[in-house]
Design a protein around this motif. Structure first.
Motif, PDB file in Angstrom:
ATOM      1  N   ILE A  21      36.050  37.480  41.776  1.00  0.00           N
ATOM      2  CA  ILE A  21      35.467  38.219  42.895  1.00  0.00           C
ATOM      3  C   ILE A  21      35.197  37.272  44.062  1.00  0.00           C
ATOM      4  CG2 ILE A  21      34.475  39.995  41.415  1.00  0.00           C
ATOM      5  CD1 ILE A  21      31.790  38.584  41.668  1.00  0.00           C
ATOM      6  N   PRO A  22      35.106  37.827  45.274  1.00  0.00           N
ATOM      7  CA  PRO A  22      34.735  37.003  46.423  1.00  0.00           C
ATOM      8  C   PRO A  22      33.293  36.526  46.302  1.00  0.00           C
ATOM      9  CG  PRO A  22      35.688  39.102  47.113  1.00  0.00           C
ATOM     10  CD  PRO A  22      35.432  39.193  45.645  1.00  0.00           C
ATOM     11  N   GLY A  23      32.972  35.475  47.008  1.00  0.00           N
ATOM     12  CA  GLY A  23      31.608  34.983  47.018  1.00  0.00           C
ATOM     13  C   GLY A  23      31.348  34.018  45.888  1.00  0.00           C
ATOM     14  N   ASN A  24      30.071  33.722  45.696  1.00  0.00           N
ATOM     15  CA  ASN A  24      29.718  32.748  44.670  1.00  0.00           C
ATOM     16  C   ASN A  24      28.675  33.266  43.685  1.00  0.00           C
ATOM     17  OD1 ASN A  24      27.504  32.758  46.294  1.00  0.00           O
ATOM     18  ND2 ASN A  24      27.636  30.627  46.902  1.00  0.00           N
ATOM     19  N   SER A  25      28.569  34.578  43.587  1.00  0.00           N
ATOM     20  CA  SER A  25      27.669  35.151  42.579  1.00  0.00           C
ATOM     21  C   SER A  25      28.251  36.450  42.066  1.00  0.00           C
ATOM     22  CB  SER A  25      26.271  35.375  43.158  1.00  0.00           C
ATOM     23  OG  SER A  25      26.327  36.330  44.195  1.00  0.00           O
ATOM     24  N   GLY A  26      27.880  36.797  40.866  1.00  0.00           N
ATOM     25  CA  GLY A  26      28.409  38.001  40.239  1.00  0.00           C
ATOM     26  C   GLY A  26      29.460  37.652  39.217  1.00  0.00           C
ATOM     27  N   VAL A  27      29.954  38.673  38.542  1.00  0.00           N
ATOM     28  CA  VAL A  27      30.932  38.485  37.478  1.00  0.00           C
ATOM     29  C   VAL A  27      32.081  39.461  37.697  1.00  0.00           C
ATOM     30  CG1 VAL A  27      31.319  38.591  34.997  1.00  0.00           C
ATOM     31  CG2 VAL A  27      29.124  37.778  35.879  1.00  0.00           C
ATOM     32  N   SER A  28      33.287  38.963  37.551  1.00  0.00           N
ATOM     33  CA  SER A  28      34.474  39.793  37.691  1.00  0.00           C
ATOM     34  C   SER A  28      34.746  40.551  36.403  1.00  0.00           C
ATOM     35  CB  SER A  28      35.667  38.906  38.011  1.00  0.00           C
ATOM     36  OG  SER A  28      36.858  39.651  38.026  1.00  0.00           O
ATOM     37  N   ALA A  29      35.305  41.734  36.538  1.00  0.00           N
ATOM     38  CA  ALA A  29      35.797  42.443  35.359  1.00  0.00           C
ATOM     39  C   ALA A  29      36.944  41.617  34.768  1.00  0.00           C
ATOM     40  CB  ALA A  29      36.291  43.831  35.743  1.00  0.00           C
ATOM     41  N   PRO A  30      37.094  41.575  33.456  1.00  0.00           N
ATOM     42  CA  PRO A  30      38.174  40.779  32.871  1.00  0.00           C
ATOM     43  C   PRO A  30      39.539  41.366  33.220  1.00  0.00           C
ATOM     44  CG  PRO A  30      37.103  42.095  31.180  1.00  0.00           C
ATOM     45  CD  PRO A  30      36.311  42.281  32.446  1.00  0.00           C
ATOM     46  N   GLY A  31      40.520  40.521  33.191  1.00  0.00           N
ATOM     47  CA  GLY A  31      41.864  40.994  33.486  1.00  0.00           C
ATOM     48  C   GLY A  31      42.878  39.881  33.474  1.00  0.00           C
ATOM     49  N   GLU A  32      44.066  40.228  33.907  1.00  0.00           N
ATOM     50  CA  GLU A  32      45.189  39.301  33.947  1.00  0.00           C
ATOM     51  C   GLU A  32      45.857  39.430  35.305  1.00  0.00           C
ATOM     52  OE1 GLU A  32      47.639  40.371  30.591  1.00  0.00           O
ATOM     53  OE2 GLU A  32      45.875  40.552  29.327  1.00  0.00           O
ATOM     54  N   ILE A  33      46.670  38.436  35.653  1.00  0.00           N
ATOM     55  CA  ILE A  33      47.315  38.431  36.966  1.00  0.00           C
ATOM     56  C   ILE A  33      48.683  37.772  36.886  1.00  0.00           C
ATOM     57  CG2 ILE A  33      46.203  36.259  37.641  1.00  0.00           C
ATOM     58  CD1 ILE A  33      45.931  37.497  40.497  1.00  0.00           C
ATOM     59  N   THR A  34      49.630  38.267  37.683  1.00  0.00           N
ATOM     60  CA  THR A  34      50.939  37.630  37.818  1.00  0.00           C
ATOM     61  C   THR A  34      51.189  37.377  39.298  1.00  0.00           C
ATOM     62  OG1 THR A  34      52.150  39.723  37.982  1.00  0.00           O
ATOM     63  CG2 THR A  34      51.859  38.790  35.774  1.00  0.00           C
ATOM     64  N   VAL A  35      51.939  36.327  39.592  1.00  0.00           N
ATOM     65  CA  VAL A  35      52.252  35.999  40.985  1.00  0.00           C
ATOM     66  C   VAL A  35      53.673  35.458  41.059  1.00  0.00           C
ATOM     67  CG1 VAL A  35      51.173  33.723  40.753  1.00  0.00           C
ATOM     68  CG2 VAL A  35      51.535  34.672  43.022  1.00  0.00           C
ATOM     69  N   VAL A  36      54.394  35.894  42.088  1.00  0.00           N
ATOM     70  CA  VAL A  36      55.771  35.447  42.317  1.00  0.00           C
ATOM     71  C   VAL A  36      56.025  35.542  43.818  1.00  0.00           C
ATOM     72  CG1 VAL A  36      56.804  37.744  42.019  1.00  0.00           C
ATOM     73  CG2 VAL A  36      58.150  35.715  41.491  1.00  0.00           C
ATOM     74  N   GLY A  37      57.012  34.794  44.312  1.00  0.00           N
ATOM     75  CA  GLY A  37      57.385  34.897  45.717  1.00  0.00           C
ATOM     76  C   GLY A  37      57.854  36.313  46.041  1.00  0.00           C
ATOM     77  N   ARG A  38      57.549  36.771  47.247  1.00  0.00           N
ATOM     78  CA  ARG A  38      57.909  38.130  47.674  1.00  0.00           C
ATOM     79  C   ARG A  38      59.349  38.129  48.174  1.00  0.00           C
ATOM     80  NH1 ARG A  38      56.948  43.473  47.170  1.00  0.00           N
ATOM     81  NH2 ARG A  38      56.349  44.524  49.082  1.00  0.00           N
ATOM     82  N   ALA A  39      60.168  39.012  47.636  1.00  0.00           N
ATOM     83  CA  ALA A  39      61.569  39.122  48.043  1.00  0.00           C
ATOM     84  C   ALA A  39      61.662  39.479  49.522  1.00  0.00           C
ATOM     85  CB  ALA A  39      62.274  40.177  47.204  1.00  0.00           C
TER      86      ALA A  39
END
Length: 142
Positions: free
Chosen positions: A91-109
């Motif tokens: 999450i943005p900022g420096n307090s709080g907790v993010s919901a768990p999850g996964e992420i993928t990243v690749v260059g945009r065609a």
């Protein structure tokens, strides 16, 4: 092949006479690599696709792609196709907790300055999640 001590179940510290050594030592940067600068750009993006400007550097835009859910495009002010992409749910900022999850990243065609990112819940289903992404790229010096 394990050393006699390791084969006997005795822990062996690295870089001793009983441990394997590297076949070749580090050689340092090549002449070409010495003429390059490592650069870093980064973006923090809310789950609705908005860019958090105060926590981002070198990012020009972020957008949540309408379909499917959890799909984003992040663009930077510089070409990043020769870079290394690292992203994490957060999450943005420096307090709080993010919901768990996964992420993928690749260059945009079709572009040299954007990334295509998808976020998922902890069961692997596409879901909107805030995230952080860092790109390290090289820029050749004159």
């Amino acid at each position: 092949m394990a050393s006699p001590a390791a084969a006997a179940g005795t822990p062996v510290p690295p870089n001793t006479t009983n441990s394997a050594t590297a076949a070749t030592g580090a050689k340092g940067l090549s002449a070409l690599d010495l003429r390059k600068d490592q650069k870093i750009v980064r973006a923090v993006v809310r789950d609705d696709g908005t860019l958090v400007a105060g926590q981002s550097f070198g990012a020009s835009s972020a957008t949540r792609v309408e379909n499917p859910v959890g799909t984003y495009q992040v663009c930077f002010d510089v070409p990043v196709t020769n870079g290394t992409y690292v992203a994490s749910i957060g999450i943005p900022g420096n307090s709080g907790v993010s919901a768990p999850g996964e992420i993928t990243v690749v260059g945009r065609a079709g572009t040299d300055n954007c990334l295509y990112i998808q976020t998922f819940d902890s069961t692997g289903v596409l879901a909107d999640r805030s995230f952080h992404v860092v790109v390290v790229y090289t820029k050749k010096r004159d």
